[in-house]
Motif scaffolding. Structure first.
Motif, PDB file in Angstrom:
ATOM      1  N   LYS A  22       0.890  -1.186  -0.143  1.00 47.89           N
ATOM      2  CA  LYS A  22       0.069   0.051  -0.110  1.00 47.89           C
ATOM      3  C   LYS A  22       0.757   1.214   0.028  1.00 47.89           C
ATOM      4  O   LYS A  22       0.232   2.179  -0.555  1.00 47.89           O
ATOM      5  CB  LYS A  22      -0.797   0.115   1.225  1.00 47.89           C
ATOM      6  CG  LYS A  22      -1.895  -1.209   1.166  1.00 47.89           C
ATOM      7  CD  LYS A  22      -3.003  -0.809   2.304  1.00 47.89           C
ATOM      8  CE  LYS A  22      -2.499  -0.805   3.690  1.00 47.89           C
ATOM      9  NZ  LYS A  22      -3.409  -0.764   4.720  1.00 47.89           N
TER      10      LYS A  22
ATOM     11  N   TYR B  90     -14.705   2.880  -7.188  1.00 46.81           N
ATOM     12  CA  TYR B  90     -14.835   3.299  -5.854  1.00 46.81           C
ATOM     13  C   TYR B  90     -13.715   4.216  -5.675  1.00 46.81           C
ATOM     14  O   TYR B  90     -12.850   4.660  -6.605  1.00 46.81           O
ATOM     15  CB  TYR B  90     -14.555   2.274  -4.891  1.00 46.81           C
ATOM     16  CG  TYR B  90     -15.669   1.143  -4.938  1.00 46.81           C
ATOM     17  CD1 TYR B  90     -16.671   1.225  -3.913  1.00 46.81           C
ATOM     18  CD2 TYR B  90     -15.689   0.159  -5.641  1.00 46.81           C
ATOM     19  CE1 TYR B  90     -17.535   0.163  -3.991  1.00 46.81           C
ATOM     20  CE2 TYR B  90     -16.648  -0.833  -5.806  1.00 46.81           C
ATOM     21  CZ  TYR B  90     -17.627  -0.943  -4.933  1.00 46.81           C
ATOM     22  OH  TYR B  90     -18.714  -1.656  -4.994  1.00 46.81           O
ATOM     23  N   PRO B  91     -13.976   5.121  -4.586  1.00 46.91           N
ATOM     24  CA  PRO B  91     -12.970   6.348  -4.403  1.00 46.91           C
ATOM     25  C   PRO B  91     -11.269   6.134  -4.527  1.00 46.91           C
ATOM     26  O   PRO B  91     -10.620   6.781  -5.137  1.00 46.91           O
ATOM     27  CB  PRO B  91     -13.185   6.856  -3.050  1.00 46.91           C
ATOM     28  CG  PRO B  91     -14.646   6.555  -2.931  1.00 46.91           C
ATOM     29  CD  PRO B  91     -14.792   5.067  -3.494  1.00 46.91           C
ATOM     30  N   ASN B  92     -11.191   4.774  -4.034  1.00 50.00           N
ATOM     31  CA  ASN B  92      -9.632   4.379  -3.799  1.00 50.00           C
ATOM     32  C   ASN B  92      -9.559   3.306  -4.617  1.00 50.00           C
ATOM     33  O   ASN B  92      -7.916   2.768  -4.722  1.00 50.00           O
ATOM     34  CB  ASN B  92      -9.290   4.193  -2.377  1.00 50.00           C
ATOM     35  CG  ASN B  92      -9.665   5.501  -1.595  1.00 50.00           C
ATOM     36  OD1 ASN B  92      -9.197   6.459  -1.986  1.00 50.00           O
ATOM     37  ND2 ASN B  92      -9.960   5.102  -0.315  1.00 50.00           N
ATOM     38  N   HIS B  93     -10.212   2.834  -5.294  1.00 51.06           N
ATOM     39  CA  HIS B  93      -9.787   1.648  -6.407  1.00 51.06           C
ATOM     40  C   HIS B  93     -10.745   1.025  -7.005  1.00 51.06           C
ATOM     41  O   HIS B  93     -12.149   1.764  -6.975  1.00 51.06           O
ATOM     42  CB  HIS B  93      -9.620   0.228  -5.552  1.00 51.06           C
ATOM     43  CG  HIS B  93     -10.705  -0.145  -4.444  1.00 51.06           C
ATOM     44  ND1 HIS B  93     -11.134   0.142  -3.360  1.00 51.06           N
ATOM     45  CD2 HIS B  93     -11.866  -0.833  -4.857  1.00 51.06           C
ATOM     46  CE1 HIS B  93     -12.131  -0.243  -2.828  1.00 51.06           C
ATOM     47  NE2 HIS B  93     -12.777  -1.046  -3.995  1.00 51.06           N
TER      48      HIS B  93
ATOM     49  N   ALA C 178      -5.449  -0.438  -7.391  1.00 49.08           N
ATOM     50  CA  ALA C 178      -5.470   0.781  -6.413  1.00 49.08           C
ATOM     51  C   ALA C 178      -4.307   1.544  -7.310  1.00 49.08           C
ATOM     52  O   ALA C 178      -3.707   1.161  -8.459  1.00 49.08           O
ATOM     53  CB  ALA C 178      -5.181   0.370  -5.294  1.00 49.08           C
ATOM     54  N   LYS C 179      -3.887   2.500  -6.482  1.00 50.46           N
ATOM     55  CA  LYS C 179      -3.009   3.365  -7.253  1.00 50.46           C
ATOM     56  C   LYS C 179      -1.643   2.854  -7.501  1.00 50.46           C
ATOM     57  O   LYS C 179      -0.943   2.980  -8.552  1.00 50.46           O
ATOM     58  CB  LYS C 179      -2.735   4.643  -6.387  1.00 50.46           C
ATOM     59  CG  LYS C 179      -1.927   5.717  -7.050  1.00 50.46           C
ATOM     60  CD  LYS C 179      -2.784   6.487  -8.126  1.00 50.46           C
ATOM     61  CE  LYS C 179      -2.113   7.632  -8.558  1.00 50.46           C
ATOM     62  NZ  LYS C 179      -2.839   8.196 -10.028  1.00 50.46           N
TER      63      LYS C 179
ATOM     64  N   SER D  67     -10.968   8.474 -13.532  1.00 47.50           N
ATOM     65  CA  SER D  67     -10.422   7.899 -12.354  1.00 47.50           C
ATOM     66  C   SER D  67      -8.859   8.261 -12.294  1.00 47.50           C
ATOM     67  O   SER D  67      -8.218   7.994 -13.168  1.00 47.50           O
ATOM     68  CB  SER D  67     -10.324   6.650 -11.947  1.00 47.50           C
ATOM     69  OG  SER D  67      -9.935   6.137 -10.866  1.00 47.50           O
ATOM     70  N   ASP D  68      -8.454   8.991 -11.202  1.00 52.51           N
ATOM     71  CA  ASP D  68      -6.897   8.945 -11.069  1.00 52.51           C
ATOM     72  C   ASP D  68      -6.115   7.730 -10.917  1.00 52.51           C
ATOM     73  O   ASP D  68      -4.849   7.791 -11.085  1.00 52.51           O
ATOM     74  CB  ASP D  68      -6.515   9.683  -9.844  1.00 52.51           C
ATOM     75  CG  ASP D  68      -7.319  11.106  -9.711  1.00 52.51           C
ATOM     76  OD1 ASP D  68      -7.362  11.757 -11.003  1.00 52.51           O
ATOM     77  OD2 ASP D  68      -7.429  11.897  -8.483  1.00 52.51           O
ATOM     78  N   ILE D  69      -6.854   6.695 -10.569  1.00 47.79           N
ATOM     79  CA  ILE D  69      -5.982   5.424 -10.749  1.00 47.79           C
ATOM     80  C   ILE D  69      -5.609   4.814 -11.889  1.00 47.79           C
ATOM     81  O   ILE D  69      -4.354   4.205 -11.961  1.00 47.79           O
ATOM     82  CB  ILE D  69      -7.137   4.356 -10.003  1.00 47.79           C
ATOM     83  CG1 ILE D  69      -7.458   4.825  -8.545  1.00 47.79           C
ATOM     84  CG2 ILE D  69      -6.252   3.080  -9.932  1.00 47.79           C
ATOM     85  CD1 ILE D  69      -8.335   3.909  -8.004  1.00 47.79           C
TER      86      ILE D  69
ATOM     87  N   ASN E 299      -8.669  -2.222   2.714  1.00 48.29           N
ATOM     88  CA  ASN E 299      -9.964  -1.245   2.827  1.00 48.29           C
ATOM     89  C   ASN E 299     -10.851  -1.392   1.729  1.00 48.29           C
ATOM     90  O   ASN E 299     -11.352  -0.618   1.075  1.00 48.29           O
ATOM     91  CB  ASN E 299      -9.517   0.374   2.684  1.00 48.29           C
ATOM     92  CG  ASN E 299      -8.678   0.639   3.940  1.00 48.29           C
ATOM     93  OD1 ASN E 299      -8.911   0.056   5.113  1.00 48.29           O
ATOM     94  ND2 ASN E 299      -7.416   1.124   3.822  1.00 48.29           N
TER      95      ASN E 299
END
Length: 354
Positions: free
Chosen positions: A57, A105-108, A135-136, A243-245, A84
């Motif tokens: 992470k 989703y916001p983070n993935h 994820a990122k 998405s930024d991902i 998460n």
């Protein structure tokens, strides 16, 4: 267990997000593997617990965490806690009958797809669910059992200087999806070779075994279409994600997936129609064959109707019959019967009934 729809008895009455494994256990013990890499280093090892991969992470490297085996709920729950991941996503991961889908989703980003494999007989199709959480700086994949179509990707990761080592987990996800789609084409192509061969056999000398094989391929092609068709929707959605991902560098590659998807869907539809046409042709050929047999039997019976009439008259038990004591009556009657039969055959030939 049904292939087209899994049983949902275990989930009956349970609240959303309940972690229940739905499907068939395909491996004895789950296996966890992490491949951590960047341009200068690579670490590829099997790990004992998901806690050994939690560092993914925060590291600047790209991490691919793969889990083979979904039946142990505690492992999946631990993955969700450490990274998460919402319980609704974990619920979809544990449901091996989940329809292919993509959710942001916001983070993935969560993606679920089907991998297709042909059995050794090259007629029966097996499907395995692949779930991926992007994820990122890491990608987590969940498979039902060891063994997949991703070995070429692992080999590319091991080679230095490639684009895969340079770009992040979003490009890794693209590469995995590309492998799945290319394998769709391989499976469809392999089945298609036999489906096209059937056409000559249907017109040539159709047998009951051929009809059974056609129905087998119809069932298997329906199973392929069930896996392939939803990917068209997934690829369309993934190209529209903001998405930024997913980096802008990856967008041209993602658009390229649309062509492979369209080709897979179109090929599956074409072979589905060909199989339906094979059955129609088979029934037509068998119907024509039956008509020929009935035509022969009808002509055969028609010829014997007047002969039976003549034999019936000749065999009547009356004392007074003009030809009863005629010396050559028997031969005259036989000659008459042969003449009638020949005359009828010539008449049928002239009318093109035979």
């Amino acid at each position: 267990m049904a292939r087209f729809l899994k049983k949902f008895d275990k989930k009956s009455g349970m609240p959303p997000g309940s972690l229940i494994f739905i499907g068939r256990q395909k491996t004895e013990t789950p296996r966890l593997r992490i491949i951590d890499y960047d341009m200068g280093m690579i670490r590829d090892e099997f790990i004992q617990t998901i806690d050994d991969a939690t560092c993914a992470k925060t590291t600047a490297t790209t991490s691919w965490i793969n889990i083979d085996g979904l039946h142990e709920i505690e492992i999946i729950k631990r993955v969700g806690d450490n990274f998460n991941i919402p319980s609704m996503v974990l619920e979809d991961i544990l449901n091996t009958g989940q329809r292919p889908k993509i959710e942001e989703y916001p983070n993935h980003i969560f993606i679920s797809m089907k991998m297709l494999l042909l059995d050794e007989d090259e007629t029966t199709v097996r499907a395995e669910q692949l779930s991926a959480v992007l994820a990122k700086n890491y990608l987590i994949t969940f498979q039902e059992q060891p063994g997949d179509v991703f070995e070429p990707v692992r080999e590319r990761i091991k080679r230095q200087g490639g684009r895969l080592r340079k770009l992040g987990p979003d490009y890794l996800l693209y590469t995995l999806i590309d492998c799945i789609l290319e394998n769709y084409l391989k499976v469809i192509e392999k089945m298609g070779e036999r489906i096209e061969e059937m056409e000559d056999e249907v017109f040539g000398n159709p047998e009951p075994d051929l009809l059974e094989e056609i129905n087998l391929y119809r069932r298997e092609m329906a199973y392929v279409r069930k896996a392939v068709r939803p990917t068209k929707e997934i690829i369309s959605k993934i190209n529209k994600l903001e998405s930024d991902i997913i980096s802008t560098e990856i967008l041209p590659f993602l658009k390229d997936l649309s062509d492979i998807t369209e080709l897979s869907v179109d090929s599956a539809e074409i072979y589905k129609e060909m199989l339906a046409s094979h059955i129609t042709t088979y029934n037509m050929v068998m119907g024509n064959r039956l008509n020929e047999i009935m035509q022969f039997l009808t002509i055969f019976a028609t010829i014997f109707i007047p002969l039976t009439f003549l034999a019936g008259i000749y065999g009547m038990n009356f004392d007074v019959i003009p030809e009863l004591h005629y010396k050559y009556g028997y031969y005259v009657l036989l000659s008459l019967m042969v003449a009638v039969a020949i005359t009828m055959l010539l008449y049928f030939k002239k009318r093109r009934w035979i």
